[in-house]
Design a protein around this motif. Structure first.
Motif, mmCIF file in Angstrom:
data_model
loop_
_atom_site.group_PDB
_atom_site.id
_atom_site.type_symbol
_atom_site.label_atom_id
_atom_site.label_comp_id
_atom_site.label_asym_id
_atom_site.label_seq_id
_atom_site.Cartn_x
_atom_site.Cartn_y
_atom_site.Cartn_z
ATOM 1 N N GLN A 67 0.856 -1.183 0.000
ATOM 2 C CA GLN A 67 0.000 0.000 0.000
ATOM 3 C C GLN A 67 0.897 1.239 0.000
ATOM 4 O O GLN A 67 1.715 1.423 0.896
ATOM 5 C CB GLN A 67 -0.897 -0.002 1.240
ATOM 6 N N LEU A 68 0.761 2.057 -1.030
ATOM 7 C CA LEU A 68 1.601 3.243 -1.196
ATOM 8 C C LEU A 68 0.895 4.461 -0.634
ATOM 9 O O LEU A 68 -0.279 4.705 -0.931
ATOM 10 C CB LEU A 68 1.929 3.469 -2.670
ATOM 11 N N ASN A 69 1.598 5.238 0.168
ATOM 12 C CA ASN A 69 1.062 6.462 0.763
ATOM 13 C C ASN A 69 1.884 7.644 0.254
ATOM 14 O O ASN A 69 3.074 7.762 0.568
ATOM 15 C CB ASN A 69 1.135 6.387 2.289
ATOM 16 N N ILE A 70 1.250 8.494 -0.525
ATOM 17 C CA ILE A 70 1.942 9.590 -1.200
ATOM 18 C C ILE A 70 1.343 10.920 -0.764
ATOM 19 O O ILE A 70 0.119 11.061 -0.655
ATOM 20 C CB ILE A 70 1.804 9.446 -2.731
ATOM 21 N N ILE A 71 2.215 11.884 -0.533
ATOM 22 C CA ILE A 71 1.751 13.249 -0.287
ATOM 23 C C ILE A 71 2.383 14.144 -1.350
ATOM 24 O O ILE A 71 3.605 14.235 -1.463
ATOM 25 C CB ILE A 71 2.134 13.744 1.117
ATOM 26 N N GLN A 72 1.528 14.765 -2.153
ATOM 27 C CA GLN A 72 1.980 15.664 -3.215
ATOM 28 C C GLN A 72 1.133 16.919 -3.181
ATOM 29 O O GLN A 72 -0.100 16.850 -3.244
ATOM 30 C CB GLN A 72 1.875 14.970 -4.573
ATOM 31 N N ASP A 73 1.790 18.049 -3.056
ATOM 32 C CA ASP A 73 1.081 19.331 -2.956
ATOM 33 C C ASP A 73 0.068 19.312 -1.818
ATOM 34 O O ASP A 73 -1.083 19.773 -1.959
ATOM 35 C CB ASP A 73 0.378 19.662 -4.280
ATOM 36 N N LYS A 74 0.476 18.728 -0.691
ATOM 37 C CA LYS A 74 -0.326 18.667 0.528
ATOM 38 C C LYS A 74 -1.587 17.824 0.395
ATOM 39 O O LYS A 74 -2.500 17.927 1.212
ATOM 40 C CB LYS A 74 -0.696 20.076 1.001
ATOM 41 N N VAL A 75 -1.635 17.014 -0.657
ATOM 42 C CA VAL A 75 -2.764 16.102 -0.853
ATOM 43 C C VAL A 75 -2.265 14.668 -0.686
ATOM 44 O O VAL A 75 -1.272 14.265 -1.306
ATOM 45 C CB VAL A 75 -3.398 16.276 -2.247
ATOM 46 N N ALA A 76 -2.947 13.906 0.169
ATOM 47 C CA ALA A 76 -2.551 12.526 0.432
ATOM 48 C C ALA A 76 -3.276 11.578 -0.510
ATOM 49 O O ALA A 76 -4.480 11.713 -0.745
ATOM 50 C CB ALA A 76 -2.847 12.157 1.880
ATOM 51 N N THR A 77 -2.544 10.626 -1.051
ATOM 52 C CA THR A 77 -3.108 9.604 -1.935
ATOM 53 C C THR A 77 -2.667 8.232 -1.448
ATOM 54 O O THR A 77 -1.497 8.035 -1.103
ATOM 55 C CB THR A 77 -2.629 9.805 -3.388
ATOM 56 N N VAL A 78 -3.604 7.303 -1.409
ATOM 57 C CA VAL A 78 -3.314 5.928 -1.012
ATOM 58 C C VAL A 78 -3.574 5.021 -2.209
ATOM 59 O O VAL A 78 -4.653 5.068 -2.801
ATOM 60 C CB VAL A 78 -4.164 5.485 0.187
ATOM 61 N N ILE A 79 -2.574 4.214 -2.572
ATOM 62 C CA ILE A 79 -2.701 3.308 -3.716
ATOM 63 C C ILE A 79 -2.395 1.891 -3.257
ATOM 64 O O ILE A 79 -1.315 1.622 -2.726
ATOM 65 C CB ILE A 79 -1.726 3.704 -4.850
ATOM 66 N N ASN A 80 -3.341 0.990 -3.456
ATOM 67 C CA ASN A 80 -3.098 -0.432 -3.223
ATOM 68 C C ASN A 80 -2.607 -1.070 -4.515
ATOM 69 O O ASN A 80 -3.258 -0.937 -5.560
ATOM 70 C CB ASN A 80 -4.375 -1.140 -2.760
#
Length: 411
Positions: free
Chosen positions: A241-254
């Motif tokens: 499970q990938l947890n990314i923060i870009q431009d203060k927006v969090a995205t979770v990718i399974n």
């Protein structure tokens, strides 16, 4: 080390010196091409491997991983000049060839194109292939470099086209070498231009995002492996499970194992597993040997297509996770977090990896991550026990002192 000296016809005006480091079992290649005056005109040193997906007669698909090149020849490689391009030609195995074309236009030279060919007539490598013949996959590059600089890229580079995935790393190349001397000035690829200060391997605090994506369920567990010749050299089983923060927006990718492809390579001191899909351009796990008796996860590189059309890229080669003895595997069934940076973390589930010393394609005895917890609890337990003993001693001392003092008063 094997040295091949090829003497082309005098009209070609060059002597070719080809060095294949590690001889038969290595993907490290080094080419020093010299002209008629014995001056270096082209120098290259690199590592590479290939993954080929082909259709079989029973309408299924098979995958061929090519990282063990065996004896290599460089016939057809040329120095080039202002009018004619330079070229690296590599032949290996049964009908494999790899060609890089360079052109010169002062003050730069360019890597124009790369082409890879394979022959599905080879039944050993391509059993039951539907198409029988030579397949050539050209890939335009058009990348310019100053004439007095050598191109360097240690990062993993990927070219993907027509069911062929090409991987390159630890690349050094200079065409049209000036005055026979390979330059010490490096033209560094963008992938190598990471932070100047290494990211610490300790878990970092993730900045609080202004908005968050919907929390994801537990990811499916995928099984991945890497082969070297006919033998499996790396095994990995894990939910990611990938947890990314870009431009203060969090995205979770399974990561979905059913839509994810994988490749990699194995070497005596390092092992590499790469995952890729339509969303994941690449997710690299690089393992290394330390102290000649243990392995660990040393490096993670990732490039991910985001929903807003941007690409999130990150690299950290200063990690220290999944430590276990060589000859064993590392296992952790509970959720773990690999902190690659403050903006990128990987949660793992039902993890088991063995990047070295795989026997008969099966995992060896596992070192469980709970052992790390036990090692952490032992000093706490010992400290608590010592504290308890100290308290008992002090209580006994004060009780004895009080009784002794009361005896004096009674007397």
């Amino acid at each position: 080390m094997m040295c091949l000296r090829l003497s082309p016809a005098p009209s070609l005006g060059l002597v070719l010196l080809a060095l294949v480091l590690g001889a038969v079992r290595s993907s490290v290649l080094e080419l020093n091409l010299r002209d008629s005056e014995n001056a270096t005109c082209l120098y290259a040193k690199w590592q590479m491997n290939f993954t080929i997906r082909y259709e079989t007669t029973n309408k299924t698909y098979k995958t061929v991983n090519k990282s063990d090149f065996g004896p290599v020849t460089y016939g057809g490689s040329i120095c080039g000049n202002d009018q004619n391009g330079s070229k690296i030609v590599v032949q290996f195995g049964s009908g494999f060839s790899w060609i890089v074309n360079f052109t010169k236009k002062a003050p730069n030279y360019s890597i124009d194109s790369i082409s890879f060919s394979y022959n599905t007539m080879d039944n050993t490598t391509f059993p039951d292939a539907v198409y029988r013949g030579i397949v050539t996959v050209p890939y335009p590059v058009a990348f310019s470099i100053p004439l007095d600089e050598i191109f360097r890229c240690n990062s993993f580079l990927t070219l993907e086209k027509s069911n062929v995935v090409q991987h390159y790393w630890d690349v050094l190349v200079q065409a049209f070498v000036q005055n026979g001397t390979v330059s010490k000035n490096e033209f560094v690829c963008e992938e190598d231009k990471g932070p100047t200060t290494p990211v610490p391997s300790i878990h970092t605090t993730v900045p609080a995002p202004t908005t968050t994506s919907t929390p994801k369920e537990k990811p499916a567990v995928g099984k991945y492996w890497v082969t070297n010749g006919n033998s499996t050299c790396l095994l990995a089983t894990m939910g990611l499970q990938l947890n990314i923060i870009q431009d203060k927006v969090a995205t979770v990718i399974n990561i979905n194992p059913n839509t994810t492809d994988f490749t990699g390579s194995c070497h005596p001191q390092t092992a590499h597993l790469r995952l890729y899909s339509s969303i994941i351009k690449y997710l690299d796990f690089v393992f290394a040997v330390k102290n000649e008796n243990r392995f660990y996860l040393k490096e993670v590189n990732a490039s991910i297509n985001m929903v807003n059309g941007s690409v999130f890229s990150i690299a950290n080669n200063n990690l220290s996770y999944w430590d276990a003895p060589l000859g064993s595997s590392y296992m952790c069934n509970k959720e773990q977090t690999v902190s690659v940076s403050g903006t990128f973390q990987i949660n793992t589930f039902d993890l088991r990896v063995q990047p070295f010393s795989v026997t008969k394609g099966k995992y060896s005895t596992a070192q469980d991550c709970s052992a790390d917890d036990d090692n952490f609890l032992v000093p706490i337990a010992v400290g608590a026990a010592l504290a308890g003993v100290l308290i008992l001693v002090l209580l006994a001392y004060f009780i004895g002192l009080k009784r002794h003092h009361a005896g004096y008063e009674q007397f």
